[in-house]
Design a protein around this motif. Structure first.
Motif, PDB file in Angstrom:
ATOM      1  N   ARG A  87     -19.051 -33.638 -15.849  1.00 32.75           N
ATOM      2  CA  ARG A  87     -20.217 -33.053 -16.159  1.00 32.75           C
ATOM      3  C   ARG A  87     -20.969 -32.534 -14.855  1.00 32.75           C
ATOM      4  NH1 ARG A  87     -20.702 -33.297 -21.662  1.00 32.75           N
ATOM      5  NH2 ARG A  87     -19.852 -35.191 -22.646  1.00 32.75           N
TER       6      ARG A  87
ATOM      7  N   PRO B 285     -23.544 -30.006 -13.205  1.00 31.85           N
ATOM      8  CA  PRO B 285     -24.564 -28.847 -13.255  1.00 31.85           C
ATOM      9  C   PRO B 285     -24.435 -27.410 -12.396  1.00 31.85           C
ATOM     10  CG  PRO B 285     -25.716 -31.112 -12.633  1.00 31.85           C
ATOM     11  CD  PRO B 285     -24.176 -30.993 -12.544  1.00 31.85           C
TER      12      PRO B 285
ATOM     13  N   ALA C 150     -23.261 -23.931 -14.881  1.00 32.17           N
ATOM     14  CA  ALA C 150     -23.229 -25.370 -15.106  1.00 32.17           C
ATOM     15  C   ALA C 150     -22.391 -25.895 -16.416  1.00 32.17           C
ATOM     16  CB  ALA C 150     -24.652 -25.783 -15.810  1.00 32.17           C
TER      17      ALA C 150
ATOM     18  N   SER D 283     -19.043 -28.651 -18.461  1.00 30.07           N
ATOM     19  CA  SER D 283     -18.300 -29.867 -18.309  1.00 30.07           C
ATOM     20  C   SER D 283     -16.786 -29.307 -18.385  1.00 30.07           C
ATOM     21  CB  SER D 283     -18.628 -30.515 -20.066  1.00 30.07           C
ATOM     22  OG  SER D 283     -18.502 -29.892 -20.807  1.00 30.07           O
TER      23      SER D 283
ATOM     24  N   ALA E 221     -19.969 -26.244 -22.371  1.00 29.99           N
ATOM     25  CA  ALA E 221     -21.508 -26.499 -22.172  1.00 29.99           C
ATOM     26  C   ALA E 221     -21.585 -27.861 -21.238  1.00 29.99           C
ATOM     27  CB  ALA E 221     -22.373 -26.569 -23.056  1.00 29.99           C
ATOM     28  N   LEU E 222     -22.708 -28.094 -20.429  1.00 28.96           N
ATOM     29  CA  LEU E 222     -22.881 -29.163 -19.618  1.00 28.96           C
ATOM     30  C   LEU E 222     -22.915 -30.514 -20.414  1.00 28.96           C
ATOM     31  CD1 LEU E 222     -23.532 -30.470 -16.806  1.00 28.96           C
ATOM     32  CD2 LEU E 222     -25.774 -29.989 -17.253  1.00 28.96           C
ATOM     33  N   ASP E 223     -23.479 -30.337 -21.734  1.00 25.04           N
ATOM     34  CA  ASP E 223     -23.759 -31.355 -22.593  1.00 25.04           C
ATOM     35  C   ASP E 223     -23.061 -31.482 -23.700  1.00 25.04           C
ATOM     36  OD1 ASP E 223     -25.005 -29.226 -23.472  1.00 25.04           O
ATOM     37  OD2 ASP E 223     -26.850 -30.213 -24.146  1.00 25.04           O
ATOM     38  N   ALA E 224     -21.794 -30.568 -23.703  1.00 24.43           N
ATOM     39  CA  ALA E 224     -20.823 -30.443 -24.679  1.00 24.43           C
ATOM     40  C   ALA E 224     -20.476 -32.062 -25.084  1.00 24.43           C
ATOM     41  CB  ALA E 224     -19.973 -29.539 -24.676  1.00 24.43           C
ATOM     42  N   PRO E 225     -20.517 -32.184 -26.444  1.00 20.39           N
ATOM     43  CA  PRO E 225     -20.068 -33.527 -27.093  1.00 20.39           C
ATOM     44  C   PRO E 225     -18.649 -33.759 -26.824  1.00 20.39           C
ATOM     45  CG  PRO E 225     -20.543 -32.081 -28.964  1.00 20.39           C
ATOM     46  CD  PRO E 225     -21.032 -31.732 -27.647  1.00 20.39           C
TER      47      PRO E 225
ATOM     48  N   THR F 257     -15.886 -40.917 -17.473  1.00 18.94           N
ATOM     49  CA  THR F 257     -16.972 -39.587 -17.541  1.00 18.94           C
ATOM     50  C   THR F 257     -17.375 -39.723 -16.086  1.00 18.94           C
ATOM     51  OG1 THR F 257     -17.685 -39.649 -19.733  1.00 18.94           O
ATOM     52  CG2 THR F 257     -18.987 -38.661 -18.309  1.00 18.94           C
TER      53      THR F 257
ATOM     54  N   ARG G 238     -20.297 -37.918 -13.608  1.00 17.09           N
ATOM     55  CA  ARG G 238     -21.557 -36.809 -13.813  1.00 17.09           C
ATOM     56  C   ARG G 238     -22.041 -36.533 -12.302  1.00 17.09           C
ATOM     57  NH1 ARG G 238     -23.696 -37.281 -18.958  1.00 17.09           N
ATOM     58  NH2 ARG G 238     -22.945 -39.013 -20.292  1.00 17.09           N
TER      59      ARG G 238
ATOM     60  N   ASP H 238     -24.440 -34.671  -9.594  1.00 23.57           N
ATOM     61  CA  ASP H 238     -25.978 -34.410  -9.685  1.00 23.57           C
ATOM     62  C   ASP H 238     -26.101 -32.622  -9.079  1.00 23.57           C
ATOM     63  OD1 ASP H 238     -25.811 -34.249  -6.702  1.00 23.57           O
ATOM     64  OD2 ASP H 238     -26.193 -36.187  -6.630  1.00 23.57           O
TER      65      ASP H 238
END
Length: 457
Positions: free
Chosen positions: A9, A11, A21, A23, A36-40, A46, A48, A50
């Motif tokens: 993920r 940004p 941003a 994923s 999308a960045l927050d796609a399930p 994982t 992440r 910054d």
């Protein structure tokens, strides 16, 4: 929901046309989703990032001299690929000379592969060599999976990889065109160079005067006309003469299948700042004046210069003749694999270019040159090769911290911007001192699928 091996993920990530941003989902070493960045997603791991770091595709360096076998004391696969990985490079292509044997026969190619097997931290492909005596070997090398063919138009300084004449070059190009391959060439004129006197001097200005732009310009004109006559794809290596840009642009506009590269040293160093005896900066063609450097940047910006690669050309400290500082005697080559990205980014940013541009120059286009469609881009179906880059972090180059075999660099003490934090190869973090996971890249011999790749672990 299908479980992924890895999801990153980010940004900030560099897609082919923009910073976004996103994923990125990875399964089996390939990118299987970009969302999308927050796609399930369900994933075994994982990562992440910054907002201070940027996810880049792994860089591709299509111009690297690895001197193993035969001259491993200059550089070997283990050290070169470690330096590459530390610099965000996940794929490199090895040049056919500076090893023993040179890669001009299928037996020599087999020796190269045997030396590389199990010792590469990144994926490695091979260029074949075209010399006066091996025209009949080119189809055999192509069938064995080399990515293209390299020649010199000048004396190489080595008996086992002699340069070719402009007339022989056209013959090589016709063979290469028939194979659907590419011809890459060190374009300096042997005839023009032969008229220059032997050189023994500590003065960089004298060395520069011994390799004037006209030596490059003449050879480039010969390459253009041979490509025009043969219809072959041709690629000019390590351009240093900005005077050649107009005729190169004209040839490309005429539809000649031609591309051109330059190197970080030509875009960052300048003759006025190279001190007498500073042979770490000797390279051929030479680093030229600041005004020439700015014209090269203009050529990059408008697209005639389409890619930036290292021309990593290593040697032992003694070969740089540091005691005498004799530019005539010193080895001509710059070791720069680990520093290419921060050197280029430092210079590009101050000229208003973006990371999207840098990725295009240092990943996407070198991958396309070498026929590697699964490399150099964040795209579904591509290899999950990534560099995690902190573009605003700054550091001062310490030669002792570099991973290529010998701590020689003209960038020692130079402040640079941009730090590679991690590098991933096919979805796995590269451990610089762990078991090498790189594969040897081979172009398929099948004419039906000329762009497909096979790998041997």
């Amino acid at each position: 929901m299908t479980s992924l091996d890895l999801i990153i993920r980010a940004p900030r990530a560099i897609l082919p046309d923009a910073e976004c941003a996103i994923s990125v989902g990875v399964t089996g070493g390939r990118i299987v989703s970009i969302g999308a960045l927050d796609a399930p997603a369900n994933a075994k791991e994982t990562v992440r990032l910054d907002a201070d770091t940027v996810l880049l595709p792994g860089l591709v360096d299509s111009h690297v001299h690895i001197c193993e076998p035969g001259n491993t004391e200059w550089e070997g696969f283990l050290t070169a690929t470690r330096a590459a990985a530390a610099g965000g490079i996940t794929t490199l292509v090895d040049m056919p000379l500076d090893s023993v044997p040179t890669t001009v026969t299928i037996n020599a190619l087999a020796a190269k592969r045997a030396a590389a097997e199990g010792h590469c931290h990144v994926d490695v492909g091979f260029w074949g060599g075209a010399i006066p005596s091996n025209l009949a070997d080119l189809p055999k090398l192509h069938a064995e999976g080399v990515l293209g063919f390299k020649s010199f138009l000048c004396d190489t300084g080595t008996d086992d990889f002699p340069g070719i004449t402009p007339q022989h070059m056209e013959s090589v190009m016709r063979v290469v065109a028939g194979l659907g391959s590419i011809f890459i060439v060190h374009a300096e004129s042997a005839e023009a160079m032969a008229s220059m006197p032997d050189l023994h001097t500590r003065r960089y200005a004298d060395y520069l005067a011994s390799r004037p732009k006209g030596i490059e310009n003449l050879a480039i004109a010969e390459v253009i006309e041979a490509a025009r006559a043969s219809g072959a794809r041709a690629h000019i290596l390590h351009l240093s003469s900005a005077d050649a840009l107009p005729m190169l642009a004209s040839a490309i506009a005429d539809g000649i299948k031609l591309s051109v590269e330059t190197c970080p040293h030509y875009l960052s160093l300048c003759a006025e700042e190279i001190g007498d005896g500073e042979t770490a900066a000797k390279v051929g063609p030479p680093v030229r004046e600041a005004a020439n450097r700015e014209k090269l940047w203009a050529g990059v910006a408008e697209g005639t210069l389409s890619m930036i690669v290292s021309d990593h050309s290593p040697c032992t400290p003694a070969m740089k003749d540091p005691v005498s500082g004799d530019f005539g005697a010193a080895w001509g080559g710059i070791s720069s694999l680990q520093l290419g990205l921060p050197v280029t980014w430092s210079e590009a940013q101050r000229r208003g270019h973006s990371l999207v541009d840098v990725v295009r120059w240092m990943a996407e286009r070198p991958a396309a040159l070498a026929g590697l469609p699964h490399k150099g881009r964040l795209a579904i179906g591509g290899d999950a090769d990534f560099a995690v880059f902190s573009p605003d972090a700054e550091f001062v180059v310490d030669a002792a911290s570099l991973h290529h075999r010998h701590p020689i660099t003209p960038y020692a003490g130079r402040p640079l911007r941009g730090v590679v934090q991690e590098t991933f190869l096919r979805g796995h973090r590269i451990d610089l001192f762990g078991r090498p996971r790189g594969a040897l890249i081979v172009r398929e011999a099948s004419a039906a699928q000329p762009q497909e790749l096979k790998r041997s672990a």
